[in-house]
Design a protein around this motif. Structure first.
Motif, PDB file in Angstrom:
ATOM      1  N   ALA A  70       0.846  -1.200   0.000  1.00 43.80           N
ATOM      2  CA  ALA A  70       0.000   0.000   0.000  1.00 43.80           C
ATOM      3  C   ALA A  70       0.875   1.242   0.000  1.00 43.80           C
ATOM      4  O   ALA A  70       1.953   1.260   0.604  1.00 43.80           O
ATOM      5  CB  ALA A  70      -0.924   0.004   1.218  1.00 43.80           C
ATOM      6  N   ASP A  71       0.401   2.298  -0.673  1.00 44.13           N
ATOM      7  CA  ASP A  71       1.046   3.603  -0.665  1.00 44.13           C
ATOM      8  C   ASP A  71       0.145   4.553   0.101  1.00 44.13           C
ATOM      9  O   ASP A  71      -0.906   4.974  -0.378  1.00 44.13           O
ATOM     10  CB  ASP A  71       1.262   4.093  -2.100  1.00 44.13           C
ATOM     11  N   LEU A  72       0.544   4.872   1.332  1.00 41.88           N
ATOM     12  CA  LEU A  72      -0.234   5.739   2.215  1.00 41.88           C
ATOM     13  C   LEU A  72       0.519   7.041   2.499  1.00 41.88           C
ATOM     14  O   LEU A  72       0.310   7.678   3.525  1.00 41.88           O
ATOM     15  CB  LEU A  72      -0.532   5.011   3.533  1.00 41.88           C
ATOM     16  N   GLY A  73       1.383   7.425   1.580  1.00 37.44           N
ATOM     17  CA  GLY A  73       2.331   8.503   1.831  1.00 37.44           C
ATOM     18  C   GLY A  73       3.649   7.888   2.254  1.00 37.44           C
ATOM     19  O   GLY A  73       4.705   8.171   1.687  1.00 37.44           O
ATOM     20  N   HIS A  74       3.596   7.025   3.257  1.00 39.90           N
ATOM     21  CA  HIS A  74       4.659   6.045   3.464  1.00 39.90           C
ATOM     22  C   HIS A  74       4.235   4.794   2.710  1.00 39.90           C
ATOM     23  O   HIS A  74       3.042   4.582   2.462  1.00 39.90           O
ATOM     24  CB  HIS A  74       4.890   5.760   4.947  1.00 39.90           C
ATOM     25  N   ILE A  75       5.192   3.954   2.329  1.00 36.79           N
ATOM     26  CA  ILE A  75       4.860   2.795   1.497  1.00 36.79           C
ATOM     27  C   ILE A  75       5.107   1.514   2.281  1.00 36.79           C
ATOM     28  O   ILE A  75       6.188   1.309   2.844  1.00 36.79           O
ATOM     29  CB  ILE A  75       5.677   2.804   0.193  1.00 36.79           C
ATOM     30  N   ILE A  76       4.079   0.676   2.357  1.00 33.52           N
ATOM     31  CA  ILE A  76       4.160  -0.607   3.043  1.00 33.52           C
ATOM     32  C   ILE A  76       4.556  -1.665   2.033  1.00 33.52           C
ATOM     33  O   ILE A  76       3.979  -1.750   0.939  1.00 33.52           O
ATOM     34  CB  ILE A  76       2.813  -0.969   3.692  1.00 33.52           C
ATOM     35  N   MET A  77       5.538  -2.497   2.401  1.00 32.79           N
ATOM     36  CA  MET A  77       6.037  -3.531   1.498  1.00 32.79           C
ATOM     37  C   MET A  77       6.245  -4.827   2.273  1.00 32.79           C
ATOM     38  O   MET A  77       6.193  -4.848   3.512  1.00 32.79           O
ATOM     39  CB  MET A  77       7.351  -3.099   0.846  1.00 32.79           C
ATOM     40  N   ARG A  78       6.469  -5.903   1.546  1.00 31.56           N
ATOM     41  CA  ARG A  78       6.866  -7.185   2.136  1.00 31.56           C
ATOM     42  C   ARG A  78       8.107  -7.694   1.414  1.00 31.56           C
ATOM     43  O   ARG A  78       8.230  -7.557   0.190  1.00 31.56           O
ATOM     44  CB  ARG A  78       5.748  -8.234   2.035  1.00 31.56           C
ATOM     45  N   SER A  79       9.009  -8.260   2.203  1.00 26.41           N
ATOM     46  CA  SER A  79      10.208  -8.873   1.638  1.00 26.41           C
ATOM     47  C   SER A  79       9.825 -10.151   0.900  1.00 26.41           C
ATOM     48  O   SER A  79       8.682 -10.620   1.008  1.00 26.41           O
ATOM     49  CB  SER A  79      11.189  -9.192   2.759  1.00 26.41           C
ATOM     50  N   PRO A  80      10.750 -10.757   0.157  1.00 22.37           N
ATOM     51  CA  PRO A  80      10.427 -12.009  -0.538  1.00 22.37           C
ATOM     52  C   PRO A  80       9.919 -13.111   0.394  1.00 22.37           C
ATOM     53  O   PRO A  80       9.130 -13.959  -0.027  1.00 22.37           O
ATOM     54  CB  PRO A  80      11.765 -12.399  -1.175  1.00 22.37           C
ATOM     55  N   GLY A  81      10.350 -13.094   1.662  1.00 17.49           N
ATOM     56  CA  GLY A  81       9.895 -14.092   2.624  1.00 17.49           C
ATOM     57  C   GLY A  81       8.687 -13.673   3.431  1.00 17.49           C
ATOM     58  O   GLY A  81       8.276 -14.374   4.355  1.00 17.49           O
ATOM     59  N   GLY A  82       8.086 -12.515   3.118  1.00 20.08           N
ATOM     60  CA  GLY A  82       6.855 -12.090   3.780  1.00 20.08           C
ATOM     61  C   GLY A  82       7.027 -11.170   4.965  1.00 20.08           C
ATOM     62  O   GLY A  82       6.060 -10.872   5.671  1.00 20.08           O
ATOM     63  N   MET A  83       8.253 -10.666   5.205  1.00 16.85           N
ATOM     64  CA  MET A  83       8.504  -9.747   6.306  1.00 16.85           C
ATOM     65  C   MET A  83       7.991  -8.352   5.938  1.00 16.85           C
ATOM     66  O   MET A  83       8.398  -7.776   4.932  1.00 16.85           O
ATOM     67  CB  MET A  83      10.005  -9.700   6.598  1.00 16.85           C
ATOM     68  N   THR A  84       7.081  -7.814   6.772  1.00 16.57           N
ATOM     69  CA  THR A  84       6.540  -6.484   6.515  1.00 16.57           C
ATOM     70  C   THR A  84       7.555  -5.410   6.877  1.00 16.57           C
ATOM     71  O   THR A  84       8.222  -5.480   7.901  1.00 16.57           O
ATOM     72  CB  THR A  84       5.258  -6.266   7.325  1.00 16.57           C
ATOM     73  N   PHE A  85       7.672  -4.410   6.028  1.00 12.60           N
ATOM     74  CA  PHE A  85       8.472  -3.231   6.340  1.00 12.60           C
ATOM     75  C   PHE A  85       7.865  -2.033   5.635  1.00 12.60           C
ATOM     76  O   PHE A  85       7.028  -2.181   4.737  1.00 12.60           O
ATOM     77  CB  PHE A  85       9.947  -3.421   5.949  1.00 12.60           C
ATOM     78  N   CYS A  86       8.253  -0.839   6.057  1.00 11.38           N
ATOM     79  CA  CYS A  86       7.725   0.386   5.468  1.00 11.38           C
ATOM     80  C   CYS A  86       8.863   1.280   5.013  1.00 11.38           C
ATOM     81  O   CYS A  86       9.960   1.256   5.578  1.00 11.38           O
ATOM     82  CB  CYS A  86       6.874   1.159   6.484  1.00 11.38           C
ATOM     83  N   LEU A  87       8.606   2.098   4.020  1.00 10.78           N
ATOM     84  CA  LEU A  87       9.524   3.145   3.585  1.00 10.78           C
ATOM     85  C   LEU A  87       8.960   4.477   4.058  1.00 10.78           C
ATOM     86  O   LEU A  87       7.801   4.811   3.780  1.00 10.78           O
ATOM     87  CB  LEU A  87       9.680   3.148   2.073  1.00 10.78           C
ATOM     88  N   VAL A  88       9.797   5.239   4.780  1.00 11.37           N
ATOM     89  CA  VAL A  88       9.394   6.526   5.341  1.00 11.37           C
ATOM     90  C   VAL A  88      10.496   7.537   5.058  1.00 11.37           C
ATOM     91  O   VAL A  88      11.614   7.179   4.682  1.00 11.37           O
ATOM     92  CB  VAL A  88       9.142   6.412   6.862  1.00 11.37           C
ATOM     93  N   THR A  89      10.189   8.822   5.278  1.00 15.35           N
ATOM     94  CA  THR A  89      11.181   9.873   5.036  1.00 15.35           C
ATOM     95  C   THR A  89      11.611  10.572   6.316  1.00 15.35           C
ATOM     96  O   THR A  89      12.395  11.520   6.255  1.00 15.35           O
ATOM     97  CB  THR A  89      10.628  10.935   4.060  1.00 15.35           C
ATOM     98  N   HIS A  90      11.116  10.148   7.471  1.00 18.37           N
ATOM     99  CA  HIS A  90      11.414  10.843   8.728  1.00 18.37           C
ATOM    100  C   HIS A  90      12.916  10.999   8.912  1.00 18.37           C
ATOM    101  O   HIS A  90      13.660  10.012   8.868  1.00 18.37           O
ATOM    102  CB  HIS A  90      10.827  10.063   9.908  1.00 18.37           C
TER     103      HIS A  90
END
Length: 250
Positions: free
Chosen positions: A95-115
């Motif tokens: 999802a792109d909520l301003g920050h972007i939520i992603m999953r690694s190839p193995g399913g680990m959730t992480f987010c991209l932020v600019t803080h």
């Protein structure tokens, strides 16, 4: 453009299951010597564990549903360019909520932020003189996912995999002195998704484990160089024999 896409900081989020937030947050603030920030988010679900010095790298989130866990925030200058780069390495955008939520190839959730964060916090010196710091996130990876997950995180952070002097099941990434958290991958054998837990470094493991026990943690297992504990809501984490200033073995 490469630098705008590359993570310049890593934060770890403690995701709290419904009903666990207050107890978990109080424990982790006490364990880390931090204070809880003003709550934020539409429902006050987010807060930061604010250190005495330097920039924060630990945050908390109260989930509306689902199990407790740990996820990572990768701080980049350009979240869209960063997400596109990581998708090319095998991550999946959620999802792109301003920050972007992603999953690694193995399913680990992480987010991209600019803080913006740049200054690492110092280890906490406790009254008896020993020191500790949350300085590592261990990714618990099923064997079938280990090679792909290791390659992904190594390329995502542009850090080589180095040999572990602790256990053959560990694959640490090279420590970057600019980052507050090192990533360690651990082969857990069976399973189908990658999860994560926090590791603290300390120069007196016995004293540190006793301190955690006084705050409500329970010892789960003892190993040659680390102790596995569970916090008051049952979240597993480790206290390890490493210099909290350098992350190196004594």
């Amino acid at each position: 453009m490469t630098e705008a896409r590359k993570p310049f900081w890593i934060s770890a989020f403690l995701d709290q299951a419904p009903g666990e937030g207050e107890a978990s947050e109080a424990f982790w603030a006490a364990v880390t010597g931090t204070s809880l920030s003003t709550r934020r988010g539409d429902d006050g679900e987010f807060a930061t564990l604010v250190p005495a010095d330097g920039d924060d790298h630990l945050r908390v989130q109260r989930l509306a549903d689902g199990p407790r866990g740990v996820h990572l925030d990768l701080h980049v200058d350009d979240v869209r360019a960063g997400a596109d780069r990581l998708a090319g390495l095998g991550a999946v955008e959620v999802a792109d909520l301003g920050h972007i939520i992603m999953r690694s190839p193995g399913g680990m959730t992480f987010c991209l932020v600019t803080h913006p964060c740049r200054v690492r916090t110092s280890p906490v010196v406790w009254p008896d003189g020993h020191r500790s710091l949350v300085d590592q996130v261990c990714l618990d990876v099923p064997s079938v996912l280990l090679d792909a997950e290791t390659a992904f995180w190594s390329r995502a952070l542009e850090l080589d995999v180095v040999a572990s002097a602790t256990a053959s099941t560990f694959r640490p990434l090279r420590r970057d002195p600019a980052l507050p958290l090192r990533i360690l991958l651990q082969d857990i054998g069976s399973g189908d998704v990658v999860r994560a837990h926090l590791d603290l470094a300390t120069d007196d493991r016995a004293a540190e484990v006793a301190r955690h026990g006084s705050l409500g943690a329970q010892v789960v297992a003892e190993h040659a160089r680390w102790t596995v504990l569970a916090d008051p809501v049952g979240r597993a984490y480790c206290v390890t024999d490493r210099d909290p200033s350098t992350g190196l073995l004594p």
